[in-house]
Write a protein that holds these residues in place. Sequence first.
Motif, mmCIF file in Angstrom:
data_model
loop_
_atom_site.group_PDB
_atom_site.id
_atom_site.type_symbol
_atom_site.label_atom_id
_atom_site.label_comp_id
_atom_site.label_asym_id
_atom_site.label_seq_id
_atom_site.Cartn_x
_atom_site.Cartn_y
_atom_site.Cartn_z
ATOM 1 N N ALA A 1 3.236 119.361 -63.935
ATOM 2 C CA ALA A 1 2.092 118.677 -63.340
ATOM 3 C C ALA A 1 0.853 119.571 -63.342
ATOM 4 O O ALA A 1 -0.265 119.099 -63.575
ATOM 5 N N LYS A 2 1.048 120.875 -63.100
ATOM 6 C CA LYS A 2 -0.084 121.813 -63.132
ATOM 7 C C LYS A 2 -0.651 121.917 -64.543
ATOM 8 O O LYS A 2 -1.875 121.985 -64.737
ATOM 9 N N GLN A 3 0.220 121.933 -65.545
ATOM 10 C CA GLN A 3 -0.257 121.950 -66.933
ATOM 11 C C GLN A 3 -1.147 120.742 -67.210
ATOM 12 O O GLN A 3 -2.182 120.842 -67.867
ATOM 13 N N CYS A 4 -0.720 119.596 -66.696
ATOM 14 C CA CYS A 4 -1.489 118.367 -66.888
ATOM 15 C C CYS A 4 -2.861 118.478 -66.231
ATOM 16 O O CYS A 4 -3.882 118.138 -66.844
ATOM 17 N N THR A 5 -2.873 118.970 -64.991
ATOM 18 C CA THR A 5 -4.144 119.138 -64.286
ATOM 19 C C THR A 5 -5.036 120.141 -65.000
ATOM 20 O O THR A 5 -6.250 119.926 -65.129
ATOM 21 N N ASP A 6 -4.444 121.234 -65.476
ATOM 22 C CA ASP A 6 -5.220 122.255 -66.190
ATOM 23 C C ASP A 6 -5.811 121.711 -67.485
ATOM 24 O O ASP A 6 -6.843 122.217 -67.959
ATOM 25 N N MET A 7 -5.190 120.688 -68.067
ATOM 26 C CA MET A 7 -5.718 120.061 -69.281
ATOM 27 C C MET A 7 -6.812 119.042 -68.962
ATOM 28 O O MET A 7 -7.426 118.481 -69.877
ATOM 29 N N GLY A 8 -7.037 118.803 -67.672
ATOM 30 C CA GLY A 8 -8.132 117.927 -67.262
ATOM 31 C C GLY A 8 -7.728 116.503 -66.953
ATOM 32 O O GLY A 8 -8.595 115.622 -66.841
ATOM 33 N N TYR A 9 -6.429 116.251 -66.763
ATOM 34 C CA TYR A 9 -5.953 114.881 -66.557
ATOM 35 C C TYR A 9 -5.317 114.718 -65.180
ATOM 36 O O TYR A 9 -4.738 115.650 -64.618
ATOM 37 N N HIS A 10 -5.420 113.507 -64.676
ATOM 38 C CA HIS A 10 -4.656 113.087 -63.507
ATOM 39 C C HIS A 10 -3.533 112.179 -63.995
ATOM 40 O O HIS A 10 -3.782 111.172 -64.661
ATOM 41 N N ALA A 11 -2.294 112.542 -63.695
ATOM 42 C CA ALA A 11 -1.130 111.772 -64.150
ATOM 43 C C ALA A 11 -0.696 110.801 -63.060
ATOM 44 O O ALA A 11 -0.402 111.206 -61.936
ATOM 45 N N GLU A 12 -0.657 109.533 -63.399
ATOM 46 C CA GLU A 12 -0.244 108.476 -62.477
ATOM 47 C C GLU A 12 1.114 107.949 -62.937
ATOM 48 O O GLU A 12 1.265 107.528 -64.096
ATOM 49 N N PHE A 13 2.092 107.976 -62.048
ATOM 50 C CA PHE A 13 3.468 107.624 -62.413
ATOM 51 C C PHE A 13 4.091 106.692 -61.383
ATOM 52 O O PHE A 13 3.641 106.612 -60.238
ATOM 53 N N ALA A 14 5.142 106.018 -61.807
ATOM 54 C CA ALA A 14 6.005 105.255 -60.895
ATOM 55 C C ALA A 14 7.339 105.051 -61.588
ATOM 56 O O ALA A 14 7.406 104.899 -62.813
ATOM 57 N N GLN A 15 8.407 105.060 -60.797
ATOM 58 C CA GLN A 15 9.730 104.750 -61.337
ATOM 59 C C GLN A 15 10.263 103.517 -60.622
ATOM 60 O O GLN A 15 10.034 103.332 -59.420
ATOM 61 N N GLU A 16 10.913 102.657 -61.379
ATOM 62 C CA GLU A 16 11.530 101.467 -60.797
ATOM 63 C C GLU A 16 13.045 101.585 -60.942
ATOM 64 O O GLU A 16 13.537 102.250 -61.850
ATOM 65 N N PHE A 17 13.782 100.947 -60.050
ATOM 66 C CA PHE A 17 15.235 101.099 -60.029
ATOM 67 C C PHE A 17 15.949 99.756 -59.891
ATOM 68 O O PHE A 17 15.492 98.869 -59.165
ATOM 69 N N GLU A 18 17.077 99.658 -60.573
ATOM 70 C CA GLU A 18 18.043 98.597 -60.341
ATOM 71 C C GLU A 18 19.299 99.240 -59.758
ATOM 72 O O GLU A 18 19.645 100.361 -60.121
ATOM 73 N N TRP A 19 19.983 98.510 -58.863
ATOM 74 C CA TRP A 19 21.224 99.042 -58.297
ATOM 75 C C TRP A 19 22.072 97.886 -57.781
ATOM 76 O O TRP A 19 21.567 96.816 -57.459
ATOM 77 N N PHE A 20 23.391 98.126 -57.708
ATOM 78 C CA PHE A 20 24.336 97.122 -57.230
ATOM 79 C C PHE A 20 24.723 97.409 -55.783
ATOM 80 O O PHE A 20 24.841 98.565 -55.374
ATOM 81 N N ASN A 21 24.925 96.339 -55.035
ATOM 82 C CA ASN A 21 25.307 96.414 -53.630
ATOM 83 C C ASN A 21 26.663 95.749 -53.408
ATOM 84 O O ASN A 21 26.949 94.699 -54.006
ATOM 85 N N PHE A 22 27.472 96.342 -52.527
ATOM 86 C CA PHE A 22 28.823 95.838 -52.277
ATOM 87 C C PHE A 22 29.091 95.743 -50.776
ATOM 88 O O PHE A 22 28.589 96.556 -49.989
ATOM 89 N N ASN A 23 29.897 94.769 -50.406
ATOM 90 C CA ASN A 23 30.365 94.650 -49.028
ATOM 91 C C ASN A 23 31.505 95.647 -48.811
ATOM 92 O O ASN A 23 32.670 95.275 -48.641
#
Length: 452
Positions: A123-145
């Motif tokens: 992330a510091k390398q990215c900032t030093d290159m002059g960019y702001h990195a915007e990210f998000a992760q999405e998840f799928e998961w199974f649920n059980f009784n």
Amino acid sequence: MNTEQVITYIKENSIQKVKFAFADIDGILRGKVISVQKLMDGLQNGIGFCDVVFGWDSTDVTYDNVQLTGWHTGYPDKQCYIDLSTMRTVPWQDNIPFFLADYTGPDNKALPACSRSLLKQIAKQCTDMGYHAEFAQEFEWFNFNETPQTLQQKGFANMEPLSPGMFGYSILRTSQNSAFYYDLFNLLTEFNIPIEGLHTETGPGVYEAAIAHSEVLDAADKAVLFKTAVKEIAYRHGIAATFMAKWNQDLPGCSGHIHQSLWTKDRSENLFYDDKDVNKMSELHKQYLAGQLYCLPHLLPMYAPTINSYKRLVEGAWAPTTITWGIDNRTTALRVINTSKTATRLETRIPGSDTNPYLAIAAALASGLYGIKHKLKLDTAPTIDNGYQNKSNGSLHASLYDAATAMQQSAIAKELFGEGFVEHFTNTRLWEHRQYAKSVSDWELKRYFESI
């Protein structure tokens, strides 16, 4: 909050104890409840934590093939450092203050096995290159009784899904478990993990959640916390949640797709967007994408870290198998979304929900920056049809052993992340392969027990 605000908050609210945790190499949170005095004493010099947490696997069995720690070192303490800016309160645990930690010291020297420290460096390398990195992760998961006790009693067989049948995007199924469903949305948001969307996916008892995007390290923090938070909230409802990439061969796998874009430092302009390009992609976006395509064979274990990961990466299972990209194409490894200036982004579709978010996001960002640094050309055309059939740029490794061996030998991986991390991480993945190779599965018993 900054340091002064956190300390003021703790004093004004007469708080006696706090909770902190850090992610091990598998992304599993390891932590403690400590007194406020212990927290204050450790702000400058860190808090000692037995380094066996980087010397054992997800089942607490010690590795025999890593040098960082082991019986040969005596498993000493290593200093971890609490990041006060990560403070949030846990609404389902009496609002106890909670912090994330990592192994980056005041001198910025980091433990090679610490995944959050690794992402901080990228992330510091990215900032030093002059960019702001915007990210998000999405998840799928199974649920059980089920509960941890019933899972053990059943030997993880004949588990009862939270709901039966294939009900993707179902309003009906969520109404049956509305207390759990709305607890997830509300409590996660209170825990500073804002959810953009929550719905059922196709499969018995499977949910999908999209976490709101934010700065790259913050996004990874939220993704790591999300998985543990979901499990804890599920426990409160007598439900067991799993983030395995593929728990059943007859059902879809669970993804952990990563969305990303680079912006100006003041976040005023999306640098991935170009209105004049036929695909609305800037040259920077193309270089970033080309970097991911180029580095993908070298870094696959960071996206697919378990034996089970590769059961999901099969043809026709909504997960990629080829090194491809496309415009809004869900059969490719990399999907460009270009619906508007602000929403234009890249989706990396290889990761499953079993990833360590710090490592998966570090791999995505580092390889994208590699493409920018080297001005790589996006010389492959977008796949406009079935990505499973387009093998012109190669296919993904089909097993953890092949992927880990390739990464261990890769000069690109060592250039991006350093020899210390690559050696430690790939040895842990090869250990994982060896544990699997000597096991006897139900498939083998059913196939060979009587007939051979």
